[in-house]
Write a protein that holds these residues in place. Structure first.
Motif, PDB file in Angstrom:
ATOM      1  N   ALA A  97       0.923  -1.441   0.075  1.00  0.00           N
ATOM      2  CA  ALA A  97      -0.190  -0.050   0.185  1.00  0.00           C
ATOM      3  C   ALA A  97       1.013   1.216   0.003  1.00  0.00           C
ATOM      4  O   ALA A  97       1.728   1.387   0.882  1.00  0.00           O
ATOM      5  N   ALA A  98       0.673   2.021  -0.838  1.00  0.00           N
ATOM      6  CA  ALA A  98       1.580   3.136  -1.208  1.00  0.00           C
ATOM      7  C   ALA A  98       0.910   4.410  -1.797  1.00  0.00           C
ATOM      8  O   ALA A  98      -0.099   4.190  -2.508  1.00  0.00           O
ATOM      9  N   ASP A  99       1.545   5.725  -1.469  1.00  0.00           N
ATOM     10  CA  ASP A  99       0.816   6.818  -1.701  1.00  0.00           C
ATOM     11  C   ASP A  99       1.432   7.372  -3.080  1.00  0.00           C
ATOM     12  O   ASP A  99       2.783   7.257  -3.112  1.00  0.00           O
ATOM     13  N   MET A 100       0.662   8.280  -3.865  1.00  0.00           N
ATOM     14  CA  MET A 100       1.214   8.802  -5.001  1.00  0.00           C
ATOM     15  C   MET A 100       0.655  10.245  -4.820  1.00  0.00           C
ATOM     16  O   MET A 100      -0.453  10.468  -5.136  1.00  0.00           O
ATOM     17  N   ALA A 101       1.429  11.452  -4.077  1.00  0.00           N
ATOM     18  CA  ALA A 101       0.946  12.481  -3.680  1.00  0.00           C
ATOM     19  C   ALA A 101       1.473  13.670  -3.985  1.00  0.00           C
ATOM     20  O   ALA A 101       2.636  13.446  -4.496  1.00  0.00           O
ATOM     21  N   GLY A 102       1.152  14.871  -3.851  1.00  0.00           N
ATOM     22  CA  GLY A 102       1.602  16.088  -4.207  1.00  0.00           C
ATOM     23  C   GLY A 102       0.732  16.918  -5.379  1.00  0.00           C
ATOM     24  O   GLY A 102       0.819  18.217  -5.068  1.00  0.00           O
ATOM     25  N   ALA A 103       0.616  16.247  -6.356  1.00  0.00           N
ATOM     26  CA  ALA A 103       0.335  17.032  -7.479  1.00  0.00           C
ATOM     27  C   ALA A 103      -0.851  16.293  -8.214  1.00  0.00           C
ATOM     28  O   ALA A 103      -1.076  15.034  -7.879  1.00  0.00           O
ATOM     29  N   VAL A 104      -1.640  17.074  -8.985  1.00  0.00           N
ATOM     30  CA  VAL A 104      -2.936  16.373  -9.713  1.00  0.00           C
ATOM     31  C   VAL A 104      -2.482  15.370 -10.519  1.00  0.00           C
ATOM     32  O   VAL A 104      -3.001  13.972 -10.974  1.00  0.00           O
ATOM     33  N   ARG A 105      -1.117  15.467 -11.112  1.00  0.00           N
ATOM     34  CA  ARG A 105      -0.646  14.478 -12.150  1.00  0.00           C
ATOM     35  C   ARG A 105      -0.367  13.030 -11.426  1.00  0.00           C
ATOM     36  O   ARG A 105      -0.098  12.150 -12.237  1.00  0.00           O
ATOM     37  N   SER A 106      -0.179  13.045 -10.000  1.00  0.00           N
ATOM     38  CA  SER A 106      -0.249  11.647  -9.408  1.00  0.00           C
ATOM     39  C   SER A 106      -1.298  10.897 -10.037  1.00  0.00           C
ATOM     40  O   SER A 106      -1.306   9.553  -9.871  1.00  0.00           O
ATOM     41  N   GLY A 107      -2.499  11.210 -10.315  1.00  0.00           N
ATOM     42  CA  GLY A 107      -3.454  10.337 -10.716  1.00  0.00           C
ATOM     43  C   GLY A 107      -3.304   9.544 -12.169  1.00  0.00           C
ATOM     44  O   GLY A 107      -3.495   8.335 -11.737  1.00  0.00           O
ATOM     45  N   VAL A 108      -2.860  10.177 -12.920  1.00  0.00           N
ATOM     46  CA  VAL A 108      -2.392   9.465 -14.376  1.00  0.00           C
ATOM     47  C   VAL A 108      -1.177   8.300 -13.944  1.00  0.00           C
ATOM     48  O   VAL A 108      -1.105   7.400 -14.445  1.00  0.00           O
ATOM     49  N   ALA A 109      -0.494   8.890 -13.071  1.00  0.00           N
ATOM     50  CA  ALA A 109       0.754   8.039 -12.637  1.00  0.00           C
ATOM     51  C   ALA A 109       0.135   6.566 -11.992  1.00  0.00           C
ATOM     52  O   ALA A 109       0.769   5.648 -12.283  1.00  0.00           O
ATOM     53  N   ALA A 110      -0.867   6.840 -11.246  1.00  0.00           N
ATOM     54  CA  ALA A 110      -1.518   5.731 -10.514  1.00  0.00           C
ATOM     55  C   ALA A 110      -1.830   4.793 -11.479  1.00  0.00           C
ATOM     56  O   ALA A 110      -1.826   3.619 -11.393  1.00  0.00           O
ATOM     57  N   LEU A 111      -2.573   5.337 -12.499  1.00  0.00           N
ATOM     58  CA  LEU A 111      -3.265   4.549 -13.719  1.00  0.00           C
ATOM     59  C   LEU A 111      -2.200   3.834 -14.407  1.00  0.00           C
ATOM     60  O   LEU A 111      -2.410   2.556 -14.908  1.00  0.00           O
ATOM     61  N   LEU A 112      -1.202   4.553 -14.773  1.00  0.00           N
ATOM     62  CA  LEU A 112      -0.142   3.776 -15.592  1.00  0.00           C
ATOM     63  C   LEU A 112       0.537   2.906 -14.641  1.00  0.00           C
ATOM     64  O   LEU A 112       0.861   1.867 -15.205  1.00  0.00           O
ATOM     65  N   ALA A 113       0.744   3.046 -13.474  1.00  0.00           N
ATOM     66  CA  ALA A 113       1.554   1.982 -12.749  1.00  0.00           C
ATOM     67  C   ALA A 113       0.699   0.980 -12.435  1.00  0.00           C
ATOM     68  O   ALA A 113       1.169  -0.113 -12.638  1.00  0.00           O
TER      69      ALA A 113
END
Length: 490
Positions: A97-113
């Protein structure tokens, strides 16, 4: 490429009329409404709701091996917010379980990950958008969450939509920024970056289409998202896409959910798409990312139980702007004359994590009596240590009795406390949320929701509350792909 095997979205119940902002401040506002997370919601609780919509209790949760939570507004810093989502879903302890946080671009990063992962991965996008009172971010923003389960290399899970191509252009653009501790973002004049994004979008979209071997005219569902409204509109106009392929615009109803907006648009496209259609998702922010999906024959049978369009249309009557400011912490109201609430304490919270986060009680294996919370000794037959775990998050019930407490501590007085009789047995006392006093009625149907009960000494206390069931009574949600249906009231 891996594909999506389950998805779900969550749009908060409350709405704010943008015109009320101008009525109060004399400027700002606009037309339409925006979604508003309740006083007891944050990006963690909304992420749990979206994940629950994606993964009803059952075998699909057992197959998750990674969980990524993307948000620009994490409730905690220097602590993993995804861990609370992990606990609420009751996932195996070996799940990352991990966070991708800080900017709105983290959303697309989570999808691609998630799409590129070798193991089944749950990518959850959530955001709570606000800004300075009267500003564009406040009125144009919206709150929400979406979740997607990617299959990884598992071949025994029917895929609903496959990622057939993607492309990204990254760029350092001083367009939007917020320093740690600041309550709202600052933005540069929109004309500065509009041309940059239009050029980058053309490059990324062309590259993604070339890689997938399709033409722009073959796109069936086309969504452009980002916090730069002018740039998004310009990209839509410049793209050589059929007019009927452009996605419905919900920003006039729920606003722009920032980090979660790509997820909400993708979920909406999956709600509407037919097998064999192509979805193009263009995300603007510190560059441009393009994701191309193609739906499969499995999609119609496994759509989300609550479509984005239905949730957008089902919002509450408009709330008062002063209430919105109070919920956002920008308007302090005097608390009740009671001692301040105590924070949760780490040792007991950890010992009872299955109850506190996953809402798991127990059922006596001898007489089938439910116990909330879980007990070792059956209160009906007295049997000792003959209990089976009893997940209760999905079980509905009815209000046995209630009280309206005008003295108890709550950020949104009065507090409505209810006693719930669950279908199949079990009684529990809790708060009723997303409800008015008039909606607290004996016999009223309720369901459970994961919320933040209080924040004290910098610690968020998460637990479960009841909320009214407003839609027509329906069967329990269909099990996710690969699940087996549970017995009625277990």
């Amino acid at each position: 490429m891996a594909g999506i095997i389950a998805y779900g979205a969550y749009v908060p119940y409350h709405r704010l009329r943008r015109a009320d902002i101008a009525d109060t401040l004399g400027s700002g506002g606009g037309k339409g409404t925006r979604s508003v997370a309740s006083y007891d919601e944050d990006t963690t609780s909304m992420a749990v709701e979206a994940a629950r919509a994606t993964l009803p209790p059952g075998r699909a949760r057992e197959r998750v091996e990674q969980l990524f939570l993307a948000t620009a507004t994490p409730p905690y810093l220097d602590k993993t917010n995804a861990a609370a989502v992990h606990a609420a879903l009751g996932l195996d302890e070996q799940v990352l379980a991990a966070d991708m946080a800080g900017a709105v671009r983290s959303g697309v990063a989570a999808l691609l990950a998630g799409a590129s992962a070798a193991v089944p991965t749950l990518s959850v996008l959530a955001d709570l958008r606000t800004g300075a009172p009267g500003g564009a971010d406040e009125s144009a923003g919206g709150d929400g969450a979406a979740a997607f389960l990617f299959a990884g290399h598992r071949e025994d899970m029917p895929v609903l939509a496959q990622l057939i191509g993607h492309s990204t252009v990254s760029d350092e653009i001083l367009e939007r920024w917020r320093l740690p501790g600041a309550s709202s973002s600052r933005v540069w004049e929109e004309r500065f970056s509009e041309g940059i994004y239009v050029s980058q979008a053309a490059k990324a979209l062309g590259s993604a289409l070339d890689g997938a071997g399709i033409a722009a005219s073959a796109i069936d569902h086309f969504a452009v998202v980002g916090l730069h409204a002018r740039a998004c509109a310009a990209v839509r106009r410049s793209a050589d896409v059929r007019p009927e392929a452009h996605a419905p615009d919900y920003t006039g109803v729920i606003g722009n959910a920032g980090t979660a907006q790509p997820g909400l648009q993708l979920a909406d496209a999956l709600d509407r798409a037919q097998p064999g259609e192509t979805i193009a998702l263009v995300v603007l922010g510190d560059g441009v990312s393009v994701l191309l999906f193609r739906t499969t024959d499995a999609l119609p049978a496994h759509r989300a139980a609550k479509p984005v369009a239905d949730q957008a249309a089902a919002g509450a009557p408009a709330m008062k702007y002063a209430t919105f400011l109070s919920w956002r912490g920008m308007l302090d109201r005097e608390p009740p004359r009671r001692p301040d609430p105590e924070p949760p304490y780490a040792p007991p919270a950890h010992r009872r994590a299955a109850w506190k986060y996953a809402f798991i009680g127990s059922r006596c294996e001898k007489c089938a009596t439910r116990h909330l919370p879980a007990e070792r000794v059956c209160r009906s037959c007295g049997e000792v240590d003959a209990m089976a775990a009893e997940p209760m998050e999905h079980v509905r019930g009815k209000v046995a009795t209630f009280t309206v407490d005008r003295l108890a501590f709550t950020p949104s007085p009065p507090m409505i406390a209810v006693v719930v009789d669950f279908d199949g047995g079990g009684r529990f006392r809790c708060e009723l949320t997303d409800a008015t006093e008039a909606e607290a009625v004996i016999g009223g149907r309720v369901e459970m929701t994961f919320r933040r009960t209080v924040t004290a000494n910098g610690i968020h206390n998460y637990f479960w509350k009841a909320r009214p069931v407003r839609e027509a009574e329906a069967p329990a949600p269909a099990a996710a792909v690969g699940d087996e249906s549970r017995e009625g009231a277990r």
